[in-house]
Design a protein around this motif. Structure first.
Motif, PDB file in Angstrom:
ATOM      1  N   UNK A 146       0.844  -1.172  -0.095  1.00 54.65           N
ATOM      2  CA  UNK A 146       0.139   0.040   0.018  1.00 54.65           C
ATOM      3  C   UNK A 146       0.833   1.303  -0.069  1.00 54.65           C
ATOM      4  N   UNK A 147       1.912   1.194   0.851  1.00 57.51           N
ATOM      5  CA  UNK A 147       2.968   2.394   0.915  1.00 57.51           C
ATOM      6  C   UNK A 147       3.521   2.527  -0.368  1.00 57.51           C
ATOM      7  N   UNK A 183       1.838  10.658  -2.197  1.00 60.59           N
ATOM      8  CA  UNK A 183       2.763  11.268  -1.295  1.00 60.59           C
ATOM      9  C   UNK A 183       4.220  11.452  -1.737  1.00 60.59           C
ATOM     10  N   UNK A 184       4.817  12.547  -1.929  1.00 64.63           N
ATOM     11  CA  UNK A 184       6.075  12.593  -2.662  1.00 64.63           C
ATOM     12  C   UNK A 184       7.445  12.335  -2.022  1.00 64.63           C
ATOM     13  N   UNK A 185       7.348  11.899  -0.794  1.00 60.48           N
ATOM     14  CA  UNK A 185       8.360  11.455  -0.129  1.00 60.48           C
ATOM     15  C   UNK A 185       8.018  10.363   0.989  1.00 60.48           C
ATOM     16  N   UNK A 186       9.161   9.751   1.564  1.00 63.58           N
ATOM     17  CA  UNK A 186       9.008   8.894   2.539  1.00 63.58           C
ATOM     18  C   UNK A 186       8.494   9.645   3.849  1.00 63.58           C
ATOM     19  N   UNK A 187       9.271  10.728   4.195  1.00 64.20           N
ATOM     20  CA  UNK A 187       9.023  11.459   5.108  1.00 64.20           C
ATOM     21  C   UNK A 187       7.279  11.829   5.194  1.00 64.20           C
ATOM     22  N   UNK A 188       6.924  12.293   4.090  1.00 64.83           N
ATOM     23  CA  UNK A 188       5.503  12.816   4.106  1.00 64.83           C
ATOM     24  C   UNK A 188       4.740  11.402   4.642  1.00 64.83           C
ATOM     25  N   UNK A 189       4.917  10.447   3.728  1.00 67.14           N
ATOM     26  CA  UNK A 189       3.976   9.355   4.059  1.00 67.14           C
ATOM     27  C   UNK A 189       4.077   8.666   5.510  1.00 67.14           C
ATOM     28  N   UNK A 209       4.814  10.451   7.945  1.00 65.62           N
ATOM     29  CA  UNK A 209       3.988  11.372   8.901  1.00 65.62           C
ATOM     30  C   UNK A 209       2.377  10.975   8.759  1.00 65.62           C
ATOM     31  N   UNK A 210       2.078  11.028   7.495  1.00 70.30           N
ATOM     32  CA  UNK A 210       0.458  10.721   7.349  1.00 70.30           C
ATOM     33  C   UNK A 210       0.300   9.352   7.894  1.00 70.30           C
ATOM     34  N   UNK A 211       1.081   8.345   7.897  1.00 74.13           N
ATOM     35  CA  UNK A 211       0.861   7.077   8.544  1.00 74.13           C
ATOM     36  C   UNK A 211       0.983   7.222  10.048  1.00 74.13           C
ATOM     37  N   UNK A 212       1.757   7.968  10.569  1.00 70.77           N
ATOM     38  CA  UNK A 212       2.136   8.018  12.159  1.00 70.77           C
ATOM     39  C   UNK A 212       3.270   7.132  12.581  1.00 70.77           C
ATOM     40  N   UNK A 213       3.989   6.851  11.606  1.00 70.25           N
ATOM     41  CA  UNK A 213       5.128   5.941  11.777  1.00 70.25           C
ATOM     42  C   UNK A 213       6.449   6.709  11.792  1.00 70.25           C
ATOM     43  N   UNK A 214       7.613   6.136  12.293  1.00 71.43           N
ATOM     44  CA  UNK A 214       9.072   6.858  11.669  1.00 71.43           C
ATOM     45  C   UNK A 214       9.213   6.503  10.407  1.00 71.43           C
ATOM     46  N   UNK A 235       9.974  -1.515   6.446  1.00 73.91           N
ATOM     47  CA  UNK A 235       8.519  -2.270   5.820  1.00 73.91           C
ATOM     48  C   UNK A 235       8.504  -2.362   4.424  1.00 73.91           C
ATOM     49  N   UNK A 236       8.745  -1.181   4.199  1.00 78.31           N
ATOM     50  CA  UNK A 236       8.836  -1.086   2.361  1.00 78.31           C
ATOM     51  C   UNK A 236       9.527  -1.807   1.753  1.00 78.31           C
ATOM     52  N   UNK A 237      10.571  -1.999   2.319  1.00 81.03           N
ATOM     53  CA  UNK A 237      11.453  -3.121   1.966  1.00 81.03           C
ATOM     54  C   UNK A 237      11.110  -4.509   1.774  1.00 81.03           C
ATOM     55  N   UNK A 238      10.034  -4.950   2.381  1.00 84.96           N
ATOM     56  CA  UNK A 238       9.380  -6.171   1.941  1.00 84.96           C
ATOM     57  C   UNK A 238       8.738  -6.389   0.774  1.00 84.96           C
ATOM     58  N   UNK A 239       8.597  -5.431   0.040  1.00 80.36           N
ATOM     59  CA  UNK A 239       8.194  -5.376  -1.410  1.00 80.36           C
ATOM     60  C   UNK A 239       9.123  -5.951  -2.539  1.00 80.36           C
ATOM     61  N   UNK A 240      10.386  -6.021  -1.963  1.00 78.22           N
ATOM     62  CA  UNK A 240      11.435  -6.634  -2.584  1.00 78.22           C
ATOM     63  C   UNK A 240      11.632  -8.234  -2.472  1.00 78.22           C
TER      64      UNK A 240
END
Length: 128
Positions: A53-54, A63-69, A71-76, A83-88
């Motif tokens: 999803x991310x 979302x333009x950046x990981x930082x923006x995403x 902040x929107x999701x409420x995670x660091x 977690x995003x690395x799991x798509x690999x």
């Protein structure tokens, strides 16, 4: 209606098992030679769903950046990138996780520590 032998009030069953920790929770391990039913690891499935999803949110420009995403999701941002690395993960490993066929060594904690990017090396590194 006729009655047969009286039903005993107490029934005792002996089921050999041991309790092991897996992914921060306790599970029962069955005796050798008995295959456990296939059951997906909820933490792994949830993390995979979040990761894809991310990834879509970033690729679509939502979302333009990981930082923006993050902040929107409420995670660091650090957690989001791990977690995003799991798509690999290789498709066969993802399929095994979703079907509950991954080995006991394939845990979210282990995957979050990293794994090889090449699919052919993932099988040897993390199992599956």
């Amino acid at each position: 209606m006729t009655r047969g032998a009286p039903i005993p009030e107490t029934v005792t069953l002996h089921v050999p098992f041991c309790v092991v920790k897996r992914g921060g929770r306790k599970e029962m391990r069955l005796p050798e030679g008995i295959a456990p039913p296939h059951r997906p690891d909820d933490a792994l499935v949830k993390a995979l769903a979040r990761a894809f999803r991310w990834k879509r949110a970033l690729e679509s420009g939502h979302c333009a950046t990981i930082a923006e995403l993050a902040a929107m999701e409420g995670v660091s941002p650090s957690y989001l990138t791990r977690v995003l690395r799991l798509t690999l993960l290789a498709p066969d490993i993802i399929e095994a996780i979703l079907d509950g066929r991954q080995g006991p060594e394939v845990t979210l904690a282990r995957l979050m520590n990293g794994f090889p990017e090449r699919w052919d090396r993932q099988q040897d590194s993390i199992g599956g």
